[in-house]
Design a protein around this motif. Structure first.
Motif, PDB file in Angstrom:
ATOM      1  N   LEU A 134      13.621  55.204  66.717  1.00 11.07           N
ATOM      2  CA  LEU A 134      12.895  55.589  65.511  1.00 11.07           C
ATOM      3  C   LEU A 134      11.593  56.264  65.942  1.00 11.07           C
ATOM      4  O   LEU A 134      10.889  55.749  66.821  1.00 11.07           O
ATOM      5  CB  LEU A 134      12.572  54.372  64.642  1.00 11.07           C
ATOM      6  N   TYR A 135      11.270  57.395  65.325  1.00  6.19           N
ATOM      7  CA  TYR A 135      10.062  58.128  65.683  1.00  6.19           C
ATOM      8  C   TYR A 135       9.278  58.518  64.433  1.00  6.19           C
ATOM      9  O   TYR A 135       9.858  58.950  63.431  1.00  6.19           O
ATOM     10  CB  TYR A 135      10.402  59.415  66.446  1.00  6.19           C
ATOM     11  N   SER A 176      10.454  49.314  64.342  1.00  3.83           N
ATOM     12  CA  SER A 176      10.710  49.159  62.909  1.00  3.83           C
ATOM     13  C   SER A 176       9.847  50.161  62.162  1.00  3.83           C
ATOM     14  O   SER A 176       8.774  50.549  62.632  1.00  3.83           O
ATOM     15  CB  SER A 176      10.363  47.744  62.431  1.00  3.83           C
ATOM     16  N   ALA A 177      10.303  50.569  60.987  1.00  6.12           N
ATOM     17  CA  ALA A 177       9.540  51.519  60.189  1.00  6.12           C
ATOM     18  C   ALA A 177       9.832  51.303  58.714  1.00  6.12           C
ATOM     19  O   ALA A 177      10.928  50.878  58.335  1.00  6.12           O
ATOM     20  CB  ALA A 177       9.863  52.955  60.577  1.00  6.12           C
ATOM     21  N   GLN A 178       8.830  51.596  57.909  1.00  9.04           N
ATOM     22  CA  GLN A 178       8.980  51.535  56.464  1.00  9.04           C
ATOM     23  C   GLN A 178       9.573  52.855  55.977  1.00  9.04           C
ATOM     24  O   GLN A 178       9.087  53.936  56.337  1.00  9.04           O
ATOM     25  CB  GLN A 178       7.619  51.302  55.800  1.00  9.04           C
ATOM     26  N   GLY A 228       8.951  59.804  53.804  1.00  9.06           N
ATOM     27  CA  GLY A 228       9.401  59.703  55.182  1.00  9.06           C
ATOM     28  C   GLY A 228       9.093  58.337  55.754  1.00  9.06           C
ATOM     29  O   GLY A 228       8.713  57.406  55.031  1.00  9.06           O
ATOM     30  N   LEU A 229       9.252  58.208  57.081  1.00  3.68           N
ATOM     31  CA  LEU A 229       8.960  56.941  57.730  1.00  3.68           C
ATOM     32  C   LEU A 229       7.466  56.701  57.801  1.00  3.68           C
ATOM     33  O   LEU A 229       6.677  57.629  57.943  1.00  3.68           O
ATOM     34  CB  LEU A 229       9.533  56.927  59.154  1.00  3.68           C
ATOM     35  N   VAL A 248      12.785  48.577  54.896  1.00  4.63           N
ATOM     36  CA  VAL A 248      12.464  48.597  56.314  1.00  4.63           C
ATOM     37  C   VAL A 248      13.748  48.785  57.120  1.00  4.63           C
ATOM     38  O   VAL A 248      14.775  48.174  56.823  1.00  4.63           O
ATOM     39  CB  VAL A 248      11.759  47.294  56.735  1.00  4.63           C
ATOM     40  N   ILE A 249      13.696  49.634  58.140  1.00  7.29           N
ATOM     41  CA  ILE A 249      14.814  49.796  59.060  1.00  7.29           C
ATOM     42  C   ILE A 249      14.341  49.468  60.469  1.00  7.29           C
ATOM     43  O   ILE A 249      13.146  49.564  60.772  1.00  7.29           O
ATOM     44  CB  ILE A 249      15.432  51.208  59.005  1.00  7.29           C
TER      45      ILE A 249
END
Length: 291
Positions: free
Chosen positions: A9-10, A24-26, A31-32, A278-279
């Motif tokens: 994830l970036y 992890s990102a919201q 976007g993230l 969240v992923i």
């Protein structure tokens, strides 16, 4: 439906500068977003952008040295440094209110919040520019809408990204490209890392370009609509630390041999989120996809 997984994830806080790899990102409409940012999402993907005096956006297309700029986050500050190590790091306290500037991203005109003269001078020196530049933050008061041809509802927002909130790439697609490069350049051992393509979400599969056949995916109960293949430009020939262009113009030339369409030279898929949440990067994960 296959069992797939997210492997990277970036988030790229400043358009065309280096990204931050996260576990992890919201997922937000734009976007993230960094989860540890007090949940107010003031720092997300392409929240910031450099512009010239006319308000036009600056990218690696014209200024590949942007790839040398490292970006870190501490509390509500941006920590900026250069891979060249010939300039001291700069800590920017993010300004939520300041001079508003009209900015242009492709054909879109919107408003950015100027982050001040000091950081503008730092960027000019770090990038060795012969023009003045300004760092702006996207104003939350002005929506920059996704192209209505692809959006799912009116005034669906996007950040300072080129056009869409999320970019998905596939490890098997990169493996196929690198196989072709290995055959083409057997003496050079030319292999391209995924960060040349500046994705947000990298998934593992064993089928090259299978993402082209998907219409929707679901990750951790969050649905995404795949709306448009991502057409590629000279940026993918740029080393994402040194800013050096590949002398063979690769992988753009080889990709053009087998991935050229009426939409351009394609690698990856642009997406819009249908919900938020969240992923995570995970080895135990099910990604559902629909053709």
């Amino acid at each position: 439906m296959n069992n797939l997984k997210i492997v990277n994830l970036y988030i790229y806080p400043i358009k065309s500068c280096q990204g931050i790899e996260v576990k992890s990102a919201q997922v937000t409409a734009k976007g993230l977003c960094l989860i540890n940012n007090s949940c107010n999402c003031t720092v997300g993907d392409r929240t910031f952008m450099l512009i010239n005096e006319q308000g036009k956006f600056l990218t690696q297309r014209e200024y590949p040295q942007l790839a040398t700029i490292k970006v870190d986050i501490s509390d509500n500050n941006l920590i900026l440094s250069s891979e060249n190590n010939d300039i001291s790091p700069f800590e920017l306290t993010i300004l939520e209110e300041n001079i508003s500037r009209k900015v242009t991203v492709w054909r879109d005109e919107t408003i950015g919040i100027d982050q001040g003269e000091e950081v503008a001078k730092w960027f000019k020196n770090a990038l060795k520019l012969n023009i003045n530049c300004y760092l702006v933050k996207q104003s939350p008061q002005y929506i920059r809408p996704i192209n209505s041809k692809y959006s799912l509802k009116e005034n669906q927002p996007v950040s300072f990204a080129d056009g869409f909130p999320f970019l998905l790439t596939n490890t098997a697609s990169l493996a196929e490209l690198n196989h072709q490069l290995k055959v083409k350049y057997p003496q050079d051992n030319l292999q391209i890392p995924m960060n040349n393509f500046r994705p947000n979400i990298v998934i593992y599969t064993d089928t090259p370009f299978i993402e082209d056949t998907w219409e929707e995916i679901e990750i951790n109960l969050i649905k995404f609509k795949l709306v448009k293949p991502c057409s590629r430009c000279i940026i993918i020939t740029t080393h994402q630390k040194t800013g050096a262009r590949n002398p063979y113009k690769e992988p753009l030339l080889t990709l053009g041999n087998f991935r050229k369409t009426q939409d351009g030279i394609i690698f990856g898929q642009n997406m819009i989120a249908l919900s938020e949440g969240v992923i995570h990067v995970s080895s135990h994960q099910t990604i559902k996809h629909e053709k």
